[in-house]
Design a protein around this motif. Structure first.
Motif, PDB file in Angstrom:
ATOM      1  N   ARG A  19      -0.591  10.933 -11.813  1.00 46.29           N
ATOM      2  CA  ARG A  19      -1.647   9.934 -11.689  1.00 46.29           C
ATOM      3  C   ARG A  19      -2.074   9.497 -13.070  1.00 46.29           C
ATOM      4  O   ARG A  19      -2.516  10.317 -13.882  1.00 46.29           O
ATOM      5  N   SER A  57      -3.872  -6.512  -4.847  1.00 43.30           N
ATOM      6  CA  SER A  57      -2.918  -5.870  -5.745  1.00 43.30           C
ATOM      7  C   SER A  57      -1.506  -6.375  -5.513  1.00 43.30           C
ATOM      8  O   SER A  57      -1.195  -6.948  -4.462  1.00 43.30           O
ATOM      9  N   TYR A  59       2.823  -5.326  -6.641  1.00 41.19           N
ATOM     10  CA  TYR A  59       3.718  -4.298  -7.165  1.00 41.19           C
ATOM     11  C   TYR A  59       5.102  -4.876  -7.402  1.00 41.19           C
ATOM     12  O   TYR A  59       5.554  -5.772  -6.671  1.00 41.19           O
ATOM     13  N   LYS A  64       7.261  -0.220  -4.724  1.00 46.33           N
ATOM     14  CA  LYS A  64       6.530  -0.424  -3.472  1.00 46.33           C
ATOM     15  C   LYS A  64       6.750   0.758  -2.528  1.00 46.33           C
ATOM     16  O   LYS A  64       7.863   1.224  -2.341  1.00 46.33           O
ATOM     17  N   THR A  68       0.621   3.526  -5.990  1.00 52.37           N
ATOM     18  CA  THR A  68      -0.594   2.871  -5.512  1.00 52.37           C
ATOM     19  C   THR A  68      -1.533   2.652  -6.679  1.00 52.37           C
ATOM     20  O   THR A  68      -1.858   3.590  -7.409  1.00 52.37           O
ATOM     21  N   SER A  70      -5.297   1.476  -7.967  1.00 48.37           N
ATOM     22  CA  SER A  70      -6.672   1.377  -7.488  1.00 48.37           C
ATOM     23  C   SER A  70      -7.586   1.164  -8.677  1.00 48.37           C
ATOM     24  O   SER A  70      -7.189   1.363  -9.829  1.00 48.37           O
ATOM     25  N   GLN A  81      -1.419   5.874  -8.980  1.00 53.27           N
ATOM     26  CA  GLN A  81      -0.900   7.065  -8.342  1.00 53.27           C
ATOM     27  C   GLN A  81       0.590   6.865  -8.119  1.00 53.27           C
ATOM     28  O   GLN A  81       0.990   5.921  -7.431  1.00 53.27           O
TER      29      GLN A  81
END
Length: 121
Positions: A19, A57, A59, A64, A68, A70, A81
């Motif tokens: 992360r 968002s 990608y 994909k 993720t 955020s 993440q």
């Protein structure tokens, strides 16, 4: 000016997770988009994911379903993440922020120093 400080990179085995975090400070008023680019050795820098103030968002296709993005607007921080990591995800990951000046209405891009992500097979 906007300062971006990244953290969370490192070495992980294929299939693992990491992360990334990026905290923005300075002239943060007017930031409209934050996101992550990456650059692997011998390759061009590519946009991995970005997120707008509204939370929308996008990608790159290769991440994909695995990554993720955020954003915590209250803390001016964006996260990435990364799950199911692959050796081809190995790269330096750069946080970026796009800010629109309230005076000139022009956009400026700002970059973090980069954090290394290495995925071993």
């Amino acid at each position: 000016q906007v300062q971006l400080v990244e953290s969370g990179g490192g070495l992980v085995q294929a299939g693992g997770s990491l992360r990334l975090s990026c905290a923005a400070s300075g002239s943060i008023l007017g930031i409209v988009t934050m996101g992550w680019y990456r650059q692997a050795p011998g390759k061009q820098r590519e946009l991995v994911a970005d997120i707008g103030n509204s939370g929308s968002s996008s990608y790159v296709d290769s991440v994909k379903g695995r990554f993720t993005i955020s954003r915590d607007n209250a803390k001016n921080t964006v996260f990435l993440q990364m799950n199911s990591l692959k050796p081809e995800d190995t790269a330096i990951y750069y946080c970026y922020a796009r800010r629109r000046s309230m005076v000139t209405l022009r956009y400026s891009d700002y970059w973090g120093q980069g954090t290394q992500v290495t995925v071993s097979s």
